[in-house]
Design a protein around this motif. Structure first.
Motif, PDB file in Angstrom:
ATOM      1  N   THR A  49       0.825  -1.216   0.000  1.00  0.00           N
ATOM      2  CA  THR A  49       0.000   0.000   0.000  1.00  0.00           C
ATOM      3  C   THR A  49       0.850   1.253   0.000  1.00  0.00           C
ATOM      4  O   THR A  49       0.320   2.352  -0.164  1.00  0.00           O
ATOM      5  CB  THR A  49      -0.949   0.019   1.210  1.00  0.00           C
ATOM      6  N   ASN A 102       0.191   2.986  -3.884  1.00  0.00           N
ATOM      7  CA  ASN A 102      -0.608   1.899  -3.348  1.00  0.00           C
ATOM      8  C   ASN A 102      -0.824   0.914  -4.499  1.00  0.00           C
ATOM      9  O   ASN A 102      -1.723   1.099  -5.332  1.00  0.00           O
ATOM     10  CB  ASN A 102      -1.940   2.409  -2.803  1.00  0.00           C
ATOM     11  N   GLU A 105      -4.319  -0.879  -4.875  1.00  0.00           N
ATOM     12  CA  GLU A 105      -5.318  -0.065  -5.574  1.00  0.00           C
ATOM     13  C   GLU A 105      -4.987   0.079  -7.054  1.00  0.00           C
ATOM     14  O   GLU A 105      -5.884   0.068  -7.903  1.00  0.00           O
ATOM     15  CB  GLU A 105      -5.449   1.312  -4.905  1.00  0.00           C
ATOM     16  N   LYS A 106      -3.715   0.221  -7.372  1.00  0.00           N
ATOM     17  CA  LYS A 106      -3.308   0.338  -8.778  1.00  0.00           C
ATOM     18  C   LYS A 106      -3.694  -0.922  -9.555  1.00  0.00           C
ATOM     19  O   LYS A 106      -4.188  -0.837 -10.680  1.00  0.00           O
ATOM     20  CB  LYS A 106      -1.803   0.578  -8.868  1.00  0.00           C
ATOM     21  N   ARG A 108      -6.123  -3.029  -8.744  1.00  0.00           N
ATOM     22  CA  ARG A 108      -7.592  -3.079  -8.838  1.00  0.00           C
ATOM     23  C   ARG A 108      -8.091  -2.165  -9.959  1.00  0.00           C
ATOM     24  O   ARG A 108      -9.005  -2.534 -10.701  1.00  0.00           O
ATOM     25  CB  ARG A 108      -8.219  -2.684  -7.507  1.00  0.00           C
ATOM     26  N   ALA A 109      -7.494  -0.982 -10.088  1.00  0.00           N
ATOM     27  CA  ALA A 109      -7.863  -0.079 -11.178  1.00  0.00           C
ATOM     28  C   ALA A 109      -7.501  -0.705 -12.523  1.00  0.00           C
ATOM     29  O   ALA A 109      -8.234  -0.563 -13.510  1.00  0.00           O
ATOM     30  CB  ALA A 109      -7.173   1.270 -11.008  1.00  0.00           C
TER      31      ALA A 109
END
Length: 148
Positions: A49, A102, A105-106, A108-109
């Protein structure tokens, strides 16, 4: 006629010395191996993260070298280490880029983007990367867990 070397003192001493030398070498090798593992980047905490691209790249290479990750499994992580300067269109050197990212999150995007472009293979690789990061998040990287 068979000649036995078991009872002759010269041969018994040589065998004992060879066994002692082998045990000493094995102990020295084990100690050196343990020290090398403690000094490698794979012995630090993995915090996906808040890592730089270089941190992720070093972690990924450590996982590959240790056999915890295959080259195929690393492809999604490798893609996340890439960065292109929007103004120049040139790659940004990860060694000089100290931006903390993070990566959970990267990824997931990236999954959302891959699905919107109808790229299920990339989405699957990124989903595996997210699962690996969540599994390893906060664990010691050298703990021998396999990224899958």
């Amino acid at each position: 006629m068979k000649i036995s070397t078991d009872s002759h003192p010269t041969f018994s001493t040589q065998r004992a010395q060879a066994a002692t030398a082998t045990n000493t070498q094995a102990t020295a090798f084990s100690s050196a191996l343990a020290a090398a593992k403690a000094d490698t980047p794979s012995a630090k905490q993995a915090d996906f993260t808040s890592m730089t691209r270089q941190d992720l790249f070093d972690w990924m290479n450590g996982q590959i070298r240790s056999g915890n990750m295959s080259l195929d499994e690393s492809s999604a992580f490798l893609g996340m280490t890439m960065k292109v300067d929007v103004a120049t269109g040139q790659p940004v050197d990860m060694a000089t880029d100290s931006t903390r990212i993070n990566f959970v999150e990267k990824a997931r995007a990236g999954i959302d983007g891959a699905l919107s472009r109808n790229d299920p293979d990339l989405a699957k690789r990124l989903q595996l990367a997210v699962a690996s990061m969540q599994k390893l998040l906060g664990q010691t990287e050298g703990a021998g867990t396999r990224a899958r």
